[in-house]
Design a protein around this motif. Structure first.
Motif, PDB file in Angstrom:
ATOM      1  N   SER A   9       0.695  -1.295  -0.123  1.00  0.00           N
ATOM      2  CA  SER A   9      -0.090   0.071   0.060  1.00  0.00           C
ATOM      3  C   SER A   9       0.922   1.450  -0.112  1.00  0.00           C
ATOM      4  O   SER A   9       1.675   1.383   0.798  1.00  0.00           O
ATOM      5  N   SER A  16      -3.096   2.441   6.206  1.00  0.00           N
ATOM      6  CA  SER A  16      -3.613   1.412   4.996  1.00  0.00           C
ATOM      7  C   SER A  16      -4.717   0.576   5.734  1.00  0.00           C
ATOM      8  O   SER A  16      -4.476   0.118   6.912  1.00  0.00           O
ATOM      9  N   THR A  18      -5.538  -2.244   4.553  1.00  0.00           N
ATOM     10  CA  THR A  18      -5.109  -3.628   4.505  1.00  0.00           C
ATOM     11  C   THR A  18      -4.140  -3.906   5.807  1.00  0.00           C
ATOM     12  O   THR A  18      -4.364  -4.937   6.324  1.00  0.00           O
ATOM     13  N   MET A 109     -12.608  -2.953  -3.082  1.00  0.00           N
ATOM     14  CA  MET A 109     -13.957  -2.818  -3.214  1.00  0.00           C
ATOM     15  C   MET A 109     -14.499  -4.119  -3.683  1.00  0.00           C
ATOM     16  O   MET A 109     -15.724  -4.278  -4.359  1.00  0.00           O
TER      17      MET A 109
HETATM   18  C1  LIG Z   1      -5.300   3.768  -7.938  1.00  0.00           C
HETATM   19  C2  LIG Z   1      -6.405   2.946  -7.077  1.00  0.00           C
HETATM   20  C3  LIG Z   1      -6.923   1.998  -7.899  1.00  0.00           C
HETATM   21  C4  LIG Z   1      -8.094   1.091  -7.313  1.00  0.00           C
HETATM   22  N1  LIG Z   1      -8.379   0.242  -8.011  1.00  0.00           N
HETATM   23  C5  LIG Z   1      -9.284  -0.815  -7.533  1.00  0.00           C
HETATM   24  C6  LIG Z   1      -9.878  -1.718  -8.069  1.00  0.00           C
HETATM   25  O1  LIG Z   1      -9.448  -1.941  -9.319  1.00  0.00           O
HETATM   26  N2  LIG Z   1     -10.678  -2.662  -7.672  1.00  0.00           N
HETATM   27  C7  LIG Z   1     -10.921  -2.560  -6.169  1.00  0.00           C
HETATM   28  O2  LIG Z   1     -11.937  -3.009  -5.702  1.00  0.00           O
HETATM   29  N3  LIG Z   1     -10.497  -1.370  -5.510  1.00  0.00           N
HETATM   30  C8  LIG Z   1      -9.754  -0.474  -5.850  1.00  0.00           C
HETATM   31  N4  LIG Z   1      -9.159   0.565  -5.245  1.00  0.00           N
HETATM   32  C9  LIG Z   1      -9.544   0.751  -3.974  1.00  0.00           C
HETATM   33  C10 LIG Z   1      -8.648   0.052  -3.148  1.00  0.00           C
HETATM   34  O3  LIG Z   1      -8.296  -1.196  -3.362  1.00  0.00           O
HETATM   35  C11 LIG Z   1      -9.128   0.229  -1.539  1.00  0.00           C
HETATM   36  O4  LIG Z   1      -9.454   1.340  -1.218  1.00  0.00           O
HETATM   37  C12 LIG Z   1      -8.036  -0.386  -0.588  1.00  0.00           C
HETATM   38  O5  LIG Z   1      -8.937  -1.055   0.609  1.00  0.00           O
HETATM   39  C13 LIG Z   1      -7.155   0.364  -0.011  1.00  0.00           C
HETATM   40  O6  LIG Z   1      -6.231  -0.241   0.919  1.00  0.00           O
HETATM   41  P1  LIG Z   1      -5.141   0.225   1.481  1.00  0.00           P
HETATM   42  O7  LIG Z   1      -5.719   1.109   2.767  1.00  0.00           O
HETATM   43  O8  LIG Z   1      -4.268  -0.671   2.351  1.00  0.00           O
HETATM   44  O9  LIG Z   1      -4.372   0.926   0.671  1.00  0.00           O
HETATM   45  C14 LIG Z   1      -8.168   1.479  -6.077  1.00  0.00           C
HETATM   46  C15 LIG Z   1      -7.774   2.388  -5.249  1.00  0.00           C
HETATM   47  C16 LIG Z   1      -6.905   3.440  -5.752  1.00  0.00           C
HETATM   48  C17 LIG Z   1      -6.315   4.619  -5.213  1.00  0.00           C
END
Ligand SMILES: Cc1cc2nc3c(=O)[nH]c(=O)nc-3n(C[C@H](O)[C@H](O)[C@H](O)COP(=O)(O)O)c2cc1C
Length: 468
Positions: A9, A16, A18, A109
């Motif tokens: 992340s 994060s 995750t 998501m």
């Molecule tokens: C550039 C970007 C692309 C993303 N693409 C997806 C995706 O393809 N599918 C999805 O379900 N979430 C997508 N997300 C949402 C993230 O996977 C989600 O917010 C995740 O929980 C963030 O985790 P973190 O807080 O550990 O970084 C995306 C977010 C960002 C910023």
């Protein structure tokens, strides 16, 4: 026991979603040392110092197990983690990581999390490690006890597998690369050259040698047309870093970075009729540079930016052995609102056949573009759209207001309604007799509107309405 946690992340450890699961694991399994390594931030500019990389590799080699943690970014892992994976292969990490147990943890998501998991699963096996399963959760679902229970069991299983050195089944074959095939492009005769008729066509590629198969495929595609085709290499786009998920773009699609990427997307990627991606496969996707380009396009939120575009792919590599990547390519085209014309690779057939395929793809793309043809969406896109719709309608729509405005304007908040008439019908249908009567005539009732349509169909009039 030591578990190395690779955190992909770009938000770092503390912020994060995750990583909250790792903090939870630290509390629930105090006897285990979870060693957190923040790959997402360390590689934000897609680089890492040699000594730092070697230190991480040493740490991984000394661990009993590895947890690959990441947010799903555009159907895969973030570009920063992809770069790290490339470095692992370049450093033959498979030799020192052989037999190590690996689990995969991600939040998202649930939008194409399956393709991201399949990718990492295969990478784990390519690195000779043992895959022990995945845990996927929605970003905001940590508070659900059932999910925490699943996570607890997921970690317990990994620890059990490590303690007992259990066998794990293998799923993916190593990729076999076709060797010694040199594509020989032929020239298209002047009288067969295609007229783009004002259609805007671009090729997006990475730095390639003119003499590589990819270079020659590009040459063949260009020579199929009377007019010049612009070729853009993503290596020439100034990108200061990977997407850091700051979400500044959510309100009005303005990216936090002030570099060449946004301009390229706005001025070159948008408003085309045909886009050709000419790329080489790198491990089981394209390069991390390409992934960075894709991730950064997130500033457009969850709206299609290539509506009606005809997508052509010319690839160098063994796509048939990476079905997951094909799924990602299809999704890219469908989600962008475009149409996937063909994917041509240099893995099958002789030059003559590939020449014909490229020429035919160009011809087909022009024809499809003339009619605005876009293939009907399938399950992944229809289902995926509903995930976006629900998300933008809910809390994330507060952050992603540009998306919210777009969805509202397009009337995309089209939730099914529990109409009063349905409720009445459900009541009536409780009667066995009513069900029997309806069943007898059911299909006749369903196709009745079609009968009327065919009776009034004027074929010529219909066709004139199709031309755009
Ligand atoms: C550039 C970007 C692309 C993303 N693409 C997806 C995706 O393809 N599918 C999805 O379900 N979430 C997508 N997300 C949402 C993230 O996977 C989600 O917010 C995740 O929980 C963030 O985790 P973190 O807080 O550990 O970084 C995306 C977010 C960002 C910023």
């Amino acid at each position: 026991m030591k578990i190395v946690v690779l955190n992909g992340s770009p938000k770092g450890n503390k912020l994060s979603f995750t990583m909250q699961y790792i903090y939870y694991a630290q509390k629930m399994f105090p006897h285990v040392e979870f060693n957190l390594i923040n790959i997402g931030q360390k590689l934000n500019n897609m680089k890492i110092k040699e000594e730092s990389f070697q230190e991480i590799l040493k740490e991984m080699a000394s661990a009993d197990g590895i947890l690959w943690c990441f947010p799903v970014y555009v159907l895969l892992v973030p570009a920063q983690l992809k770069k790290f994976i490339e470095l692992l292969f370049e450093n033959n990490a498979g030799e020192v990581l052989k037999g190590k147990f690996s689990g995969v943890l991600s939040t998202s998501m649930n939008f194409y999390d399956n393709t991201a998991f399949d990718y990492v699963h295969a990478i784990i096996e390519d690195l000779n490690m043992k895959y022990t399963g995945f845990f996927s959760n929605k970003s905001f679902d940590f508070d659900k006890i059932e999910r925490r229970k699943t996570f607890y069991t997921f970690i317990k299983n990994i620890l059990f597998a490590i303690e007992n050195q259990l066998p794990t089944p293998r799923r993916f074959n190593p990729i076999n690369i076709r060797k010694n095939f040199e594509f020989a492009p032929n020239e298209v005769l002047d009288e067969h050259k295609l007229d783009s008729n004002g259609k805007k066509i671009i090729i997006i590629t990475e730095n390639y040698s003119e003499e590589s198969n990819l270079g020659k495929m590009i040459r063949k595609f260009k020579s199929s047309f009377k007019n010049e085709i612009d070729v853009y290499s993503i290596d020439n786009i100034d990108m200061k870093g990977g997407c850091i998920s700051c979400l500044s773009c959510g309100y009005d699609n303005q990216c936090f970075y002030k570099d060449g990427h946004t301009d390229f997307v706005r001025k070159k990627l948008r408003n085309n009729d045909i886009i050709v991606y000419a790329l080489a496969l790198k491990d089981r996707y394209f390069s991390s540079r390409f992934k960075q380009f894709v991730d950064r396009a997130f500033f457009n939120g969850h709206t299609p930016i290539t509506e009606g575009v005809q997508f052509c792919y010319m690839l160098s590599g063994s796509l048939s052995q990476v079905e997951n990547l094909r799924q990602i390519i299809i999704a890219h085209s469908e989600l962008g609102g475009g149409n996937l014309v063909d994917i041509i690779t240099d893995e099958f057939g002789e030059s003559e056949e590939i020449n014909d395929l490229i020429y035919n793809m160009a011809k087909k793309a022009l024809e499809f573009s003339k009619y605005g043809y876009v293939q009907t969406p399938t399950f992944m896109t229809v289902g995926g759209y509903k995930i976006f719709r629900d998300m933008i309608y809910g809390l994330p729509g507060v952050l992603f207001q540009a998306d919210y405005r777009f969805y509202k304007k397009r009337k995309m908040f089209n939730f099914p309604k529990n109409k009063l008439s349905y409720r009445i019908m459900r009541l009536i249908f409780k009667s066995k007799k009513a069900r029997a009567i309806f069943k007898k005539n059911m299909f006749k009732i369903f196709v009745r509107p079609y009968d009327k349509f065919f009776k009034n169909l004027d074929v010529e009039q219909e066709i004139t309405e199709f031309v755009i």
